[in-house]
Write a protein that holds these residues in place. Structure first.
Motif, mmCIF file in Angstrom:
data_model
loop_
_atom_site.group_PDB
_atom_site.id
_atom_site.type_symbol
_atom_site.label_atom_id
_atom_site.label_comp_id
_atom_site.label_asym_id
_atom_site.label_seq_id
_atom_site.Cartn_x
_atom_site.Cartn_y
_atom_site.Cartn_z
ATOM 1 N N PRO A 95 0.796 -1.238 0.000
ATOM 2 C CA PRO A 95 0.000 0.000 0.000
ATOM 3 C C PRO A 95 0.826 1.284 0.000
ATOM 4 O O PRO A 95 0.309 2.340 -0.382
ATOM 5 N N TRP A 96 2.100 1.198 0.425
ATOM 6 C CA TRP A 96 2.924 2.410 0.525
ATOM 7 C C TRP A 96 4.024 2.470 -0.533
ATOM 8 O O TRP A 96 4.879 3.341 -0.490
ATOM 9 N N LEU A 97 3.996 1.520 -1.482
ATOM 10 C CA LEU A 97 5.105 1.414 -2.431
ATOM 11 C C LEU A 97 4.745 1.865 -3.841
ATOM 12 O O LEU A 97 5.467 1.550 -4.794
ATOM 13 N N ALA A 98 3.691 2.628 -3.974
ATOM 14 C CA ALA A 98 3.338 3.136 -5.309
ATOM 15 C C ALA A 98 4.460 3.969 -5.925
ATOM 16 O O ALA A 98 4.736 3.837 -7.131
ATOM 17 N N PRO A 99 5.159 4.824 -5.152
ATOM 18 C CA PRO A 99 6.271 5.587 -5.752
ATOM 19 C C PRO A 99 7.380 4.685 -6.295
ATOM 20 O O PRO A 99 7.982 4.993 -7.335
ATOM 21 N N LEU A 100 7.629 3.576 -5.609
ATOM 22 C CA LEU A 100 8.662 2.649 -6.086
ATOM 23 C C LEU A 100 8.220 1.980 -7.380
ATOM 24 O O LEU A 100 8.994 1.885 -8.342
ATOM 25 N N LYS A 101 6.969 1.543 -7.431
ATOM 26 C CA LYS A 101 6.451 0.921 -8.658
ATOM 27 C C LYS A 101 6.512 1.885 -9.830
ATOM 28 O O LYS A 101 6.914 1.524 -10.941
ATOM 29 N N ALA A 102 6.131 3.121 -9.560
ATOM 30 C CA ALA A 102 6.127 4.116 -10.638
ATOM 31 C C ALA A 102 7.534 4.359 -11.149
ATOM 32 O O ALA A 102 7.758 4.485 -12.363
ATOM 33 N N ALA A 103 8.506 4.430 -10.239
ATOM 34 C CA ALA A 103 9.884 4.708 -10.643
ATOM 35 C C ALA A 103 10.506 3.521 -11.370
ATOM 36 O O ALA A 103 11.345 3.699 -12.256
ATOM 37 N N LEU A 104 10.090 2.301 -11.026
ATOM 38 C CA LEU A 104 10.603 1.115 -11.718
ATOM 39 C C LEU A 104 9.975 0.949 -13.104
ATOM 40 O O LEU A 104 10.563 0.330 -13.990
ATOM 41 N N GLY A 105 8.784 1.475 -13.261
ATOM 42 C CA GLY A 105 8.132 1.387 -14.565
ATOM 43 C C GLY A 105 7.845 -0.038 -14.963
ATOM 44 O O GLY A 105 7.320 -0.831 -14.178
ATOM 45 N N GLU A 106 8.242 -0.387 -16.200
ATOM 46 C CA GLU A 106 7.918 -1.713 -16.733
ATOM 47 C C GLU A 106 8.634 -2.837 -15.991
ATOM 48 O O GLU A 106 8.263 -4.018 -16.124
ATOM 49 N N LEU A 107 9.655 -2.501 -15.194
ATOM 50 C CA LEU A 107 10.358 -3.546 -14.445
ATOM 51 C C LEU A 107 9.566 -4.024 -13.232
ATOM 52 O O LEU A 107 9.821 -5.108 -12.704
ATOM 53 N N ALA A 108 8.655 -3.194 -12.736
ATOM 54 C CA ALA A 108 7.922 -3.517 -11.512
ATOM 55 C C ALA A 108 7.035 -4.738 -11.716
ATOM 56 O O ALA A 108 6.520 -4.998 -12.803
ATOM 57 N N THR A 109 6.842 -5.476 -10.634
ATOM 58 C CA THR A 109 5.941 -6.630 -10.672
ATOM 59 C C THR A 109 4.512 -6.150 -10.845
ATOM 60 O O THR A 109 4.083 -5.212 -10.193
ATOM 61 N N SER A 110 3.772 -6.798 -11.697
ATOM 62 C CA SER A 110 2.372 -6.391 -11.920
ATOM 63 C C SER A 110 1.502 -6.827 -10.751
ATOM 64 O O SER A 110 1.831 -7.733 -10.028
#
Length: 668
Positions: free
Chosen positions: A653-668
């Motif tokens: 719930p608190w890791l949206a900034p990390l997902k956004a910064a990783l972009g396509e590398l982030a786990t779906s």
């Protein structure tokens, strides 16, 4: 910091501090105290304001109030020498000679350039009949009297944390006096503080050429050698110093630390324990050093006992609590959790202790399933730590572009057969917290492989090739690589083999687990073409968040911001893809999740890549007794650890900034 860089509030505060100092210099102590106390409302943790308050209180005869203020100042700024000098003045005014001597001695231990303190020590020690110590203080008074004022001023600035101002002053002085011993030594110490270690080593080595009996300079030289991971040389310097002064506390600690660097933890433990008996100063630091050595040796119950002793000796000692948390397997009691909360909430706890406590609280609360509060503490710890770092993500991304530009497939094709042909090294690279310690432990369980540590030799070679340059200017490395001759490349490889011999016991292969070496695979291939390279990779979200939760003892400055971590991971993936393209088959990629889930086939694959026959001991890696220094040391002393693979999802719930910064590398 130049005045032009200060914001208006900072400029006004500094002006008010100067005004209060001016009043104190005119002996207008009551107005100076009033001005300083007014400032404390706005800047309650300001070192200079607290010092002015304490000094004015003493001059006004309010000794008890001054001592109380100094206690607060010590909590916030424990390395500030003048607070101990002021405490000495207070105790001297009260007629408590023993306490005054102790305070003055602590002051000069932190700042040698305090003539008034040495003079007071001389007088008090002589009156107390401590003749030898009094004579030593007198010699220091005479020594300082013979120094140029610029060097005394620069020394005080340096001791008080004004490092850049001290550097500017001493460099200006050395322009007219290039061979001045004290100036060279001071600039060397400044270089150590600013992490310009090659310059510091050269300066201090030069001082000893001119003054081989200058023991303080030799001590500094030993420290810079240790910081450069030249532990064998550091040990030699420490041994020379101990022969001269066997009982000197600092020389003994230098010796023990060098032993730790060389992996001789038992010898270091003996020294730390002897010091704990012989010297009551800073017992928490000695307990911590003892605990670290015990942890590295796998003696966890004893290590826990020593970490707890460190916390008992200094209840706000954040490093003790974080070290317990960093075992990863330790679970805090309710009482310990309450104590950590209380200490972290104290207004006068130091920043360093505060962020150590925050990371420890984050781990303690995570273990209890209190994820929202845990994340708050992790986030707070990172926000407190980040200002101490000098990391600029754009510089790494620039360096990746340069590596890709210089190290092409054609570049390597034209340099086949260069370098040192020895196949001994196995480099395990990647990001921290990506499973490299597990791979190292598996390999080190093989009869033909030596487990060493994260060796600094490749980064040191990069620093040598780069030379000294402005961080914002284009670096010489890797652009310099095409200029290197086959002879130079061979010698660099041979030097790596020779310099790492001290960590080996005769096995054919050895491991260098420095993760950041992924940035230098092209260089490694040029100087050691037959070395094996393994890329330890972990799923992006898990790896990045694991780094965000980790407080590193040193280095890895990219880990204190979710955006910085994501950018670092993206740059790493981009560069590793380049190495795969231009050096096909050179690197074996080991995905941590696959290694954990499909263990034996993965182990056989790793051994086959190295060219080693399978040995069952590699499957029972947790039974292998060896020194392990990394944060995963206790986890790899247990059977395969699967629990951490999906732990990051508790914080999703608190890791949206990390997902956004990783972009396509982030786990779906």
């Amino acid at each position: 910091m130049a005045a032009a860089e200060l914001n208006p509030a900072e400029s006004r505060i500094e002006a008010e501090v100067r005004r209060a100092r001016g009043l104190m210099a005119k002996r207008q102590f009551a107005p100076a105290l009033a001005a300083a106390e007014a400032l404390l409302v706005e800047v309650p943790e300001n070192r200079d304001v607290l010092y002015i308050v304490a000094a004015c209180q003493r001059y006004l005869g309010r000794i008890a109030d001054a001592l109380t203020t100094l206690v607060r100042l010590e909590h916030l700024h424990p390395q500030y020498a003048r607070l101990f000098q002021e405490r000495g003045h207070c105790y001297r005014a009260l007629g408590d000679t023993a306490a005054a001597i102790e305070a003055y001695q602590r002051a000069v231990a932190l700042n040698e350039a305090l003539p008034a303190t040495w003079k007071a020590l001389h007088e008090l020690l002589r009156a107390a009949g401590r003749v030898a110590e009094a004579d030593n203080a007198r010699l220091l008074v005479e020594h300082l009297a013979g120094l140029p004022p610029a060097i005394i001023s620069a020394s005080s600035l340096f001791a008080e944390g004004e490092v850049l101002a001290a550097e500017q002053l001493v460099r200006h002085f050395l322009q007219g006096h290039p061979d001045h011993i004290e100036g060279m030594r001071l600039l060397g110490r400044i270089g150590m503080k600013l992490d310009v270690l090659d310059d510091a080593e050269f300066l201090l080595e030069s001082v000893l050429v001119f003054a081989p009996d200058y023991h303080a300079a030799r001590y500094d030289y030993g420290n810079v050698l240790s910081q450069r991971h030249k532990y064998a040389q550091a040990l030699k310097e420490a041994q020379k110093l101990r022969e001269i002064e066997p009982g000197n506390r600092n020389f003994r600690i230098l010796h023990a630390n060098a032993c730790v660097g060389l992996g001789d933890h038992d010898r270091a433990l003996r020294t730390y324990r002897e010091l704990l008996q012989d010297s009551p100063q800073s017992p928490e630091e000695l307990h911590l050093s003892i605990a670290h050595a015990l942890k590295t040796l796998g003696r966890q119950p004893e290590a826990i006992e020593s970490y707890r002793a460190a916390a008992a000796a200094q209840p706000s000692f954040g490093d003790a609590y974080w070290s317990l948390a960093n075992l990863k397997t330790y679970r805090f009691t309710d009482e310990e959790l309450a104590r950590m909360r209380s200490e972290e909430a104290q207004p006068d706890v130091s920043i360093v202790d505060r962020y150590h406590l925050c990371f420890a609280l984050g781990k303690a609360l995570e273990d209890r399933g209190a994820y929202a509060e845990s994340f708050q503490y992790y986030e707070r710890g990172n926000s407190l730590k980040k200002p101490e770092t000098r990391y600029k993500p754009g510089l790494l991304e620039r360096d990746v572009r340069l590596q890709i530009s210089v190290c092409s497939r054609e570049f390597f094709s034209a340099r086949q057969g260069v370098g040192c042909a020895r196949p001994d090294p196995i480099f395990v690279v990647g990001l921290p917290r990506a499973g490299s310690t597990l791979i190292e432990q598996i390999l080190a369980s093989h009869s033909r492989v030596e487990g060493t540590m994260e060796l600094a030799d490749i980064p040191r070679l990069v620093q040598h090739l780069n030379g000294r340059h402005n961080l914002d200017a284009p670096p010489r490395y890797p652009a310099v690589l095409p200029e290197l001759t086959p002879e130079q490349l061979r010698k660099y490889g041979e030097k790596f083999i020779a310099d790492t011999e001290v960590y080996r016991t005769g096995k054919p292969y050895f491991i260098d687990k420095m993760p950041n070496n992924f940035r230098h695979i092209g260089l490694i291939h040029l100087v050691l073409p037959n070395a094996k390279i393994i890329d330890a990779r972990r799923e992006p979200m898990a790896c990045c968040f694991s780094n965000f939760k980790q407080l590193f003892a040193s280095g890895q400055e990219f880990t204190y911001s979710l955006e910085d971590i994501a950018r670092y991971y993206r740059a790493y993936v981009e560069l590793m893809a380049h190495w795969d393209a231009v050096l096909p088959g050179k690197v074996l990629r080991v995905q941590h999740e696959e290694l954990v889930e499909d263990f034996e086939p993965s182990v056989r694959r790793i051994l086959n890549f190295i060219g080693l026959e399978f040995e069952p001991a590699c499957l029972e890696f947790y039974k292998t007794e060896r020194s392990i220094r990394t944060a995963s040391s206790e986890q790899v002393r247990q059977p395969i650890y699967k629990e951490g693979i999906e732990q990051w999802r508790n914080f999703e719930p608190w890791l949206a900034p990390l997902k956004a910064a990783l972009g396509e590398l982030a786990t779906s």
